[in-house]
Design a protein around this motif. Structure first.
Motif, PDB file in Angstrom:
ATOM      1  N   VAL A 283       7.079  40.947  56.749  1.00 17.00           N
ATOM      2  CA  VAL A 283       6.837  40.380  58.298  1.00 17.00           C
ATOM      3  C   VAL A 283       5.637  40.758  58.904  1.00 17.00           C
ATOM      4  N   VAL A 284       4.684  39.698  59.097  1.00 16.58           N
ATOM      5  CA  VAL A 284       3.041  40.214  59.450  1.00 16.58           C
ATOM      6  C   VAL A 284       3.259  40.434  61.102  1.00 16.58           C
ATOM      7  N   GLU A 285       3.919  39.439  61.710  1.00 18.19           N
ATOM      8  CA  GLU A 285       3.952  39.390  63.117  1.00 18.19           C
ATOM      9  C   GLU A 285       5.263  39.319  63.624  1.00 18.19           C
ATOM     10  N   ARG A 286       5.790  39.885  64.737  1.00 14.72           N
ATOM     11  CA  ARG A 286       6.799  39.657  65.383  1.00 14.72           C
ATOM     12  C   ARG A 286       7.081  39.682  66.617  1.00 14.72           C
ATOM     13  N   ASP A 287       7.468  38.723  67.683  1.00 15.13           N
ATOM     14  CA  ASP A 287       7.962  38.969  68.963  1.00 15.13           C
ATOM     15  C   ASP A 287       9.131  38.398  69.151  1.00 15.13           C
ATOM     16  N   GLU A 288       9.604  37.889  70.650  1.00 16.70           N
ATOM     17  CA  GLU A 288      10.797  37.585  71.002  1.00 16.70           C
ATOM     18  C   GLU A 288      10.621  35.975  70.459  1.00 16.70           C
ATOM     19  N   LYS A 289       9.412  35.292  70.458  1.00 20.32           N
ATOM     20  CA  LYS A 289       9.744  33.870  70.038  1.00 20.32           C
ATOM     21  C   LYS A 289       8.906  33.547  68.860  1.00 20.32           C
ATOM     22  N   ARG A 290       8.565  34.428  68.112  1.00 20.92           N
ATOM     23  CA  ARG A 290       7.725  34.160  66.748  1.00 20.92           C
ATOM     24  C   ARG A 290       7.953  35.077  65.749  1.00 20.92           C
ATOM     25  N   ILE A 291       8.102  34.573  64.473  1.00 20.05           N
ATOM     26  CA  ILE A 291       8.049  35.368  63.431  1.00 20.05           C
ATOM     27  C   ILE A 291       7.074  34.852  62.532  1.00 20.05           C
ATOM     28  N   LEU A 292       6.135  35.617  62.095  1.00 16.93           N
ATOM     29  CA  LEU A 292       5.080  35.297  60.866  1.00 16.93           C
ATOM     30  C   LEU A 292       5.494  36.174  59.790  1.00 16.93           C
ATOM     31  N   ALA A 293       5.718  35.482  58.577  1.00 18.42           N
ATOM     32  CA  ALA A 293       5.830  36.321  57.408  1.00 18.42           C
ATOM     33  C   ALA A 293       5.327  35.784  56.254  1.00 18.42           C
ATOM     34  N   ARG A 294       4.704  36.907  55.456  1.00 24.78           N
ATOM     35  CA  ARG A 294       3.904  36.269  54.468  1.00 24.78           C
ATOM     36  C   ARG A 294       4.433  36.770  52.931  1.00 24.78           C
ATOM     37  N   GLY A 295       4.859  35.946  51.945  1.00 27.35           N
ATOM     38  CA  GLY A 295       5.425  36.168  50.760  1.00 27.35           C
ATOM     39  C   GLY A 295       4.248  35.730  49.639  1.00 27.35           C
ATOM     40  N   LYS A 296       4.361  36.798  48.608  1.00 29.06           N
ATOM     41  CA  LYS A 296       3.669  36.379  47.563  1.00 29.06           C
ATOM     42  C   LYS A 296       4.342  36.350  46.043  1.00 29.06           C
ATOM     43  N   TRP A 297       4.254  35.211  45.593  1.00 29.27           N
ATOM     44  CA  TRP A 297       5.126  34.782  44.499  1.00 29.27           C
ATOM     45  C   TRP A 297       4.694  35.696  43.270  1.00 29.27           C
ATOM     46  N   ARG A 298       5.886  36.015  42.684  1.00 28.69           N
ATOM     47  CA  ARG A 298       5.669  36.709  41.325  1.00 28.69           C
ATOM     48  C   ARG A 298       5.402  35.775  40.086  1.00 28.69           C
ATOM     49  N   GLY A 299       4.379  35.603  39.365  1.00 22.97           N
ATOM     50  CA  GLY A 299       4.500  34.921  38.212  1.00 22.97           C
ATOM     51  C   GLY A 299       3.912  33.634  38.649  1.00 22.97           C
ATOM     52  N   LEU A 300       3.411  33.375  39.838  1.00 22.71           N
ATOM     53  CA  LEU A 300       2.591  32.234  40.354  1.00 22.71           C
ATOM     54  C   LEU A 300       1.506  32.723  41.074  1.00 22.71           C
ATOM     55  N   PRO A 301       0.248  32.176  41.037  1.00 24.77           N
ATOM     56  CA  PRO A 301      -0.917  32.567  41.950  1.00 24.77           C
ATOM     57  C   PRO A 301      -0.729  31.695  43.274  1.00 24.77           C
ATOM     58  N   VAL A 302       0.414  32.071  43.746  1.00 25.15           N
ATOM     59  CA  VAL A 302       0.841  31.267  45.180  1.00 25.15           C
ATOM     60  C   VAL A 302       1.456  32.395  46.073  1.00 25.15           C
ATOM     61  N   SER A 303       1.029  32.134  47.315  1.00 28.40           N
ATOM     62  CA  SER A 303       1.409  32.788  48.397  1.00 28.40           C
ATOM     63  C   SER A 303       1.709  31.989  49.635  1.00 28.40           C
ATOM     64  N   GLN A 304       2.719  32.288  50.414  1.00 22.17           N
ATOM     65  CA  GLN A 304       3.024  31.101  51.565  1.00 22.17           C
ATOM     66  C   GLN A 304       2.971  32.047  52.890  1.00 22.17           C
ATOM     67  N   THR A 305       2.813  31.364  53.869  1.00 23.06           N
ATOM     68  CA  THR A 305       2.958  32.020  55.294  1.00 23.06           C
ATOM     69  C   THR A 305       3.817  31.214  56.143  1.00 23.06           C
ATOM     70  N   TRP A 306       4.938  31.858  56.465  1.00 28.42           N
ATOM     71  CA  TRP A 306       5.956  31.239  57.289  1.00 28.42           C
ATOM     72  C   TRP A 306       5.622  31.501  58.629  1.00 28.42           C
ATOM     73  N   GLU A 307       5.769  30.358  59.520  1.00 27.63           N
ATOM     74  CA  GLU A 307       5.813  30.854  60.920  1.00 27.63           C
ATOM     75  C   GLU A 307       7.093  30.106  61.562  1.00 27.63           C
ATOM     76  N   MET A 308       7.670  31.003  62.146  1.00 26.21           N
ATOM     77  CA  MET A 308       9.070  30.517  62.559  1.00 26.21           C
ATOM     78  C   MET A 308       8.878  30.784  64.212  1.00 26.21           C
ATOM     79  N   LYS A 309       9.104  29.574  65.006  1.00 25.77           N
ATOM     80  CA  LYS A 309       8.690  29.768  66.381  1.00 25.77           C
ATOM     81  C   LYS A 309       9.644  29.052  67.282  1.00 25.77           C
ATOM     82  N   ILE A 310      10.107  29.805  68.326  1.00 21.02           N
ATOM     83  CA  ILE A 310      11.344  28.861  69.261  1.00 21.02           C
ATOM     84  C   ILE A 310      10.061  27.989  70.038  1.00 21.02           C
ATOM     85  N   CYS A 311      10.623  26.568  69.730  1.00 19.63           N
ATOM     86  CA  CYS A 311       9.820  25.657  70.586  1.00 19.63           C
ATOM     87  C   CYS A 311      10.473  25.012  71.673  1.00 19.63           C
TER      88      CYS A 311
END
Lengths: 469, 263
Positions: free
Chosen positions: A299-327
């Motif tokens: 989890v990279v950033e977090r406050d009451e209204k937003r979570i930002l998380a980054r995940g790096k795949w194992r076995g694939l040269p891929v990573s994703q950044t998820w932003e979950m935000k109360i809108c």
């Protein structure tokens, strides 16, 4: 009658920093005292299990679940407290105990069987069943060292299951073996349940725990933290695991969103409405699916209204950044950016949310509606069953909320406002292993566009709204 | 504060089956991996016999009533049984950690099954010994009926001391090296390659505190001399054997509950 009763069990281990050597102790022992550290695995555990009950033990790694099983099977003796176990105990924690690589499958069945408490006569009677169940007829007279690890586990499981115990202890065994064998294991466990045998089940797969157990006990740092109905205790577990590296939480009145290592879990009034994999993404590269739940997240950033998380795949040269935000009011946007570091083949892309099978009605754009099929497909290897499919762009798919047995389930809408034409929205019944209703957003890349060059891509963006009906 | 753990599998009889099956496994594994199988087990005493015979009947003369080779073999075969059993038992609890951490059964079954496996080997070696006796025209008398008693005493003593060393070895991992060293010295303190008549009379009381001394002497009297075991010596040996067994068992049972935590 209680089949199992644990009273105030305490178990501590004494950890010596180095192996004790008598010669050293005699020579230097009087000069310095050895450093001994006490490690308390179980602080104070008491619970009862009635005969015929299936009880699940859940908790983090190192919370003491396995130690409890060890105490129950008699392998280890508690430091304090009393244990009473009525009936023959067998554990599926000792797969292949005493197996020897130089002996044949046949010889090992006899050896392992006796170790687990079967007499020679009983093994003779059950021998054919054991071999058949394990499905290694052709290899039975070969030494074990020629077996694959899957065959090894299957043979071990097969012997253990034929011990025919009154009390069965199961520890994470379903994590091994291939899909079809896992299905077989599950059916066997269900058969045990039907025979009114007592079951103690330890697993990290909360979905299976929910499926099998009548009651769940949550263990935290050697103590019973919660106990009762599976749904309640499991959602309590999500709330309770707190804030670790890959976990974050947001609350919006009755709704709680938990991001837990590549899955998004929704709780409504403290009861989990998602199921199994929950909200997750999955990539199909070559012939294999790569789920976000098997990725290392931070989890990279977090406050009451937003979570930002980054995940790096194992076995694939891929990573994703998820932003979950109360809108909005009980509305959460889910934006995913994908970064590719080396050219990679991606054939299909998904963003899914798996919800409780208690949901029965669905709805989509243009007054489209229907009910979900009541039963799930029988075979664990079957594909998921597509109930409805539409173009995702500017559309939505929705499962309708309801009230039953005093619990209230809110409606869940998966909205795709800003997606392009390539995306497809599906309402799906999962396979019987998960038994969940899935809202899916799928993108299939045709052959010429399967190779992704290094760079940043918009993977997906959508919106959940969770509202009481 | 009570600890009751009434976890049992079927009957006590089952444990006999378990000992038997574990011993069988032990032998099978040993003979499957070595092409010459049983020959290896007997080869060691036979080679020792040749070496000792060359040394003690040609270089240093040791006077024995029977041909030296058969005399020394009668001592070497039981000694090999004891030596092998004790050295493999000592580390047995640690070696079988994957069993001990996973399944409950009385742990003494492990050393007992190892001694049993070696006992079965010993029986085959005794057949070879009988062939030697035949070759040297040593007549067996009905005193051979004392042979089972002697073997029983040796088995009991071996199990007793194995219980002691195998359980202590869980605590102190260097016990097995100490046992190896002790066995080397023990060999000289036991009348394997010399007759017990060479031991000074005034030392004999202490000498026979070593049960192996009494046991090997008994084998010789029963098999070579056609005499019953010496009554007083046998009594003393039985007494020390029982004492060792008792101490071994008590200590083993004291440490047993923590085996799974320490291995």
């Amino acid at each position: 009658m209680a089949a199992i009763e644990l009273n105030n069990i305490k178990k501590s281990y004494f950890i010596h920093h180095e192996r004790k050597m008598i010669v050293k102790d005699i020579i230097f022992g009087f000069l310095k005292r050895k450093k001994v550290k006490e490690f308390v695995a179980l602080k104070d555990i008491s619970f009862k299990v009635e005969q015929g009950e299936s009880v699940g033990l859940i908790g983090d790694n190192g919370s003491g679940k396995t130690t409890i099983l060890k105490v129950l099977s008699g392998v280890t003796v508690p430091t304090r407290g009393s244990v009473s176990v009525k009936g023959r105990v067998a554990g599926l924690l000792e797969l292949g105990a005493g197996f020897h690589h130089d002996l044949t499958g046949r010889e090992n069945i006899y050896l392992n069987g006796t170790i687990l408490g079967l007499s020679k006569k009983e093994i003779n009677e059950k021998f054919d069943q054991i071999v058949e169940y394990s499905g290694i007829e052709d290899f039975i007279d070969m030494p074990l060292r020629k077996y694959s690890s899957g065959m090894f586990v299957r043979l071990g499981f097969s012997v253990a299951i034929h011990v025919d115990p009154d009390i069965l202890l199961i520890d994470e065994v379903l994590a091994v073996g291939d899909q079809s064998f896992q299905g077989k294991c599950l059916r066997t466990i269900e058969k045990f349940k039907e025979q009114k045998k007592t079951l103690i089940f330890v697993s990290h797969d909360l979905n299976i725990v929910r499926h099998i157990c009548d009651r769940v006990i949550l263990i935290d740092r050697g103590e019973v933290a919660a106990e009762g109905n599976p749904d309640k205790v499991i959602s309590r577990y999500w709330l309770f695991i707190g804030e670790k590296r890959g976990i974050a939480r947001m609350e919006l009145e009755d709704l709680t969103l938990i991001f837990n290592n590549g899955r998004i879990i929704f709780l409504w009034k403290d009861v989990e409405i998602t199921k199994g994999l929950s909200g997750y993404t999955s990539l199909r590269s070559f012939v294999k699916w790569f789920d976000s739940t098997q990725v290392d997240w931070k989890v990279v950033e977090r406050d009451e209204k937003r979570i930002l998380a980054r995940g790096k795949w194992r076995g694939l040269p891929v990573s994703q950044t998820w932003e979950m935000k109360i809108c909005g009011e009980r509305e959460i946007s889910w934006n995913i950016e994908m970064e590719v570091t080396e050219p990679v083949n991606i054939a299909k892309e998904q963003a899914n949310i798996m919800l409780s099978d208690k949901y029965t009605e669905w709805e989509s754009l243009g007054e489209k509606k229907g009910t979900m099929p009541e039963s799930f497909r029988e075979n664990i290897n079957d594909d998921w069953e597509k109930v409805y499919s539409t173009k995702a762009a500017k559309s939505f798919i929705k499962l309708l909320g309801f009230k039953s047995d005093g619990t209230e389930y809110p409606s869940v809408t998966f909205d795709f406002e800003s997606l392009s034409e390539e995306y497809e929205a599906n309402i799906i019944n999962s396979n019987p292993a998960y038994k969940g209703r899935v809202l899916q957003c799928l993108k299939e890349n045709n052959y010429s566009r399967q190779t992704y060059a290094p760079g940043k891509y918009n993977y997906f963006s959508g919106k959940f709204s969770v509202k009481p009906e | 504060m009570t600890i009751n753990n009434p976890i049992k599998t079927v009957s006590k009889f089952h444990y006999i089956e378990l000992v038997y099956n574990l011993a069988k496994k032990d032998l099978k594994v040993r003979y499957k991996t070595a092409a010459l199988g049983f020959l290896w087990a007997i080869l060691n005493p036979l080679l020792m016999m040749i070496v000792l015979t060359v040394i003690f009947s040609i270089f240093f003369r040791i006077k024995t009533d029977q041909p030296y080779s058969v005399f020394v073999l009668t001592g070497l075969i039981p000694w090999a049984f004891f030596n092998l059993s004790l050295s493999s038992c000592t580390n047995s609890i640690v070696d079988n950690s994957n069993l001990i951490k996973k399944v409950y059964f009385p742990r003494e079954i492990i050393p007992i099954s190892i001694v049993t496996a070696n006992l079965i080997n010993f029986f085959f070696s005794i057949i070879i010994l009988f062939l030697f006796l035949l070759f040297f025209k040593i007549r067996l008398t009905y005193m051979v009926l004392f042979l089972p008693v002697t073997i029983a005493l040796q088995v009991l003593f071996t199990i007793g001391i194995s219980l002691l060393t195998s359980s202590l070895n869980v605590y102190y991992r260097d016990i097995r090296y100490i046992v190896e060293a002790a066995l080397l010295m023990w060999f000289y303190a036991t009348p394997v390659f010399y007759p017990v008549t060479m031991v000074p009379e005034r030392l004999k009381t202490y000498y026979f505190l070593n049960p192996m001394a009494g046991i090997i002497t008994s084998y010789r009297r029963v098999l070579l001399e056609g005499l019953p075991p010496d009554f007083y010596m046998f009594l003393e040996t039985s007494f020390t054997t029982l004492a060792v067994c008792l101490i071994g068992y008590v200590i083993f049972k004291r440490i047993e509950p923590v085996f799974a935590d320490l291995v």
